[in-house]
Design an enzyme around this catalytic site. Structure first.
Site, PDB file in Angstrom:
ATOM      1  CB  CYS A  40       6.427 -12.415  79.700  1.00 32.32           C
ATOM      2  SG  CYS A  40       7.479 -12.385  81.152  1.00 32.32           S
ATOM      3  NE  ARG A  60       9.111 -12.187  89.380  1.00 34.95           N
ATOM      4  CZ  ARG A  60       8.913 -13.245  88.596  1.00 34.95           C
ATOM      5  NH1 ARG A  60       9.403 -14.421  88.954  1.00 34.95           N
ATOM      6  NH2 ARG A  60       8.255 -13.128  87.458  1.00 34.95           N
ATOM      7  CG  HIS A 118       3.821  -8.443  81.090  1.00 39.43           C
ATOM      8  ND1 HIS A 118       3.072  -9.512  80.651  1.00 39.43           N
ATOM      9  CD2 HIS A 118       4.917  -8.956  81.679  1.00 39.43           C
ATOM     10  CE1 HIS A 118       3.692 -10.629  80.999  1.00 39.43           C
ATOM     11  NE2 HIS A 118       4.807 -10.330  81.618  1.00 39.43           N
TER      12      HIS A 118
HETATM   13  N1  GLN Z   1       7.610 -17.296  84.813  1.00 39.18           N
HETATM   14  C1  GLN Z   1       8.487 -16.568  83.886  1.00 39.18           C
HETATM   15  C2  GLN Z   1       9.570 -15.761  84.625  1.00 39.18           C
HETATM   16  O1  GLN Z   1       9.454 -15.563  85.812  1.00 39.18           O
HETATM   17  C3  GLN Z   1       7.648 -15.625  83.020  1.00 39.18           C
HETATM   18  C4  GLN Z   1       6.950 -14.543  83.839  1.00 39.18           C
HETATM   19  C5  GLN Z   1       5.918 -13.760  83.046  1.00 39.18           C
HETATM   20  O2  GLN Z   1       5.294 -14.246  82.100  1.00 39.18           O
HETATM   21  N2  GLN Z   1       5.659 -12.481  83.491  1.00 39.18           N
HETATM   22  O3  GLN Z   1      10.531 -15.327  83.993  1.00 39.18           O
END
Ligand code: GLN
Length: 250
Positions: free
Chosen positions: A94, A128, A195
């Protein structure tokens, strides 16, 4: 016991959604094959000697943590490129995945430098991408596998022309919610949004990474004796079913 050395990049900053659990799985599965996994944290200004690390690992992070460490990670770029060219393996998850590309333009519009090791760039979007995800992969020709995990990112990752994705999205968003692909694979380096943590429920990938790390030392990846992965396979099935029933959708 024989030893494998892992360089854990910025563990105090890039470690969300239990990504540290990936190290625990690599340590256990290495030990069951007679290898001690020595994990060395690598932060700002770290010394990275040529050939020292068999595998590098970097976890995920929110935009804030990424902004705090991106210039310091970029400063390690030349040494990480040298390690990659010399055959070290990489797993980047990520936020760490994003910073192994050319750049990550975060939700504030700030462009964070990447190390340009993976052929991609990432731009944060307004919504998101959150949910369970299931992929079909084929890291080794002729042996298709699935990966299941959880994603939570604003970043839309765009692979360079001819770059190789990690897998095809069966359920979930993947790199950008549109391409139908997720992650990136370049030689012995893997980047992914998954994740969970990723490796406990995808033991085949943990073994693939360990084999690449051993190949860094010995030249050829070993074929491991199979382990009793009944519990891991059950966890994979639960995650895969969740993805298929409620994988991420806008
Ligand atoms: N901050 C990055 C995003 O929002 C990565 C997020 C994460 O590592 N879960 O895409």
């Amino acid at each position: 016991m024989r030893r494998l050395v892992v360089g854990h990049l910025f563990p105090d900053y890039l470690n969300i959604y239990a990504d540290r659990g990936n190290i625990a799985v690599l340590s256990a599965r290495a030990a069951w094959r007679g290898y001690e996994l020595e994990v060395r944290p690598l932060g700002a200004g770290a010394e990275i000697q040529r050939g020292e690390h068999d595998l590098f690992y970097v976890g995920g992070g929110q935009d804030r943590e990424q902004a705090l460490i991106a210039p310091e990670l970029a400063a390690l770029g030349p040494a990480l490129h040298e390690a990659f060219e010399a055959g070290a393996a990489f797993l980047a998850v990520c936020g760490g995945y994003q910073l192994l590309g050319h750049f990550y333009r975060d939700q504030s519009g700030e462009e964070l430098p990447g190390i340009g090791l993976l052929p991609l760039h990432t731009v944060a979007g307004s919504r998101r991408m959150i949910g369970d995800v299931l992929l079909e992969c084929e890291l080794e020709p002729g042996s298709p596998r699935t990966l299941a995990g959880f994603e939570n990112h604003a970043g839309r990752t765009i692979l360079d022309q001819d770059a190789q994705p990690l897998g095809r999205v069966v359920a979930g968003f993947g790199n950008d919610g549109d391409s139908g692909y997720e992650g990136c694979r370049a030689g012995r380096a893997i980047g992914t949004y998954l994740h969970g943590p990723l490796l406990p429920r995808n033991p085949w990938l943990a073994d693939w990474l360990l084999a690449q790390a051993i190949a860094h030392q010995s030249g050829a990846p070993p074929t491991f004796e199979p382990l009793d992965d009944e519990l891991e396979e059950r966890a994979h099935k639960v995650s895969a079913n969740r993805a298929e029933t409620r994988g991420g959708r806008f």
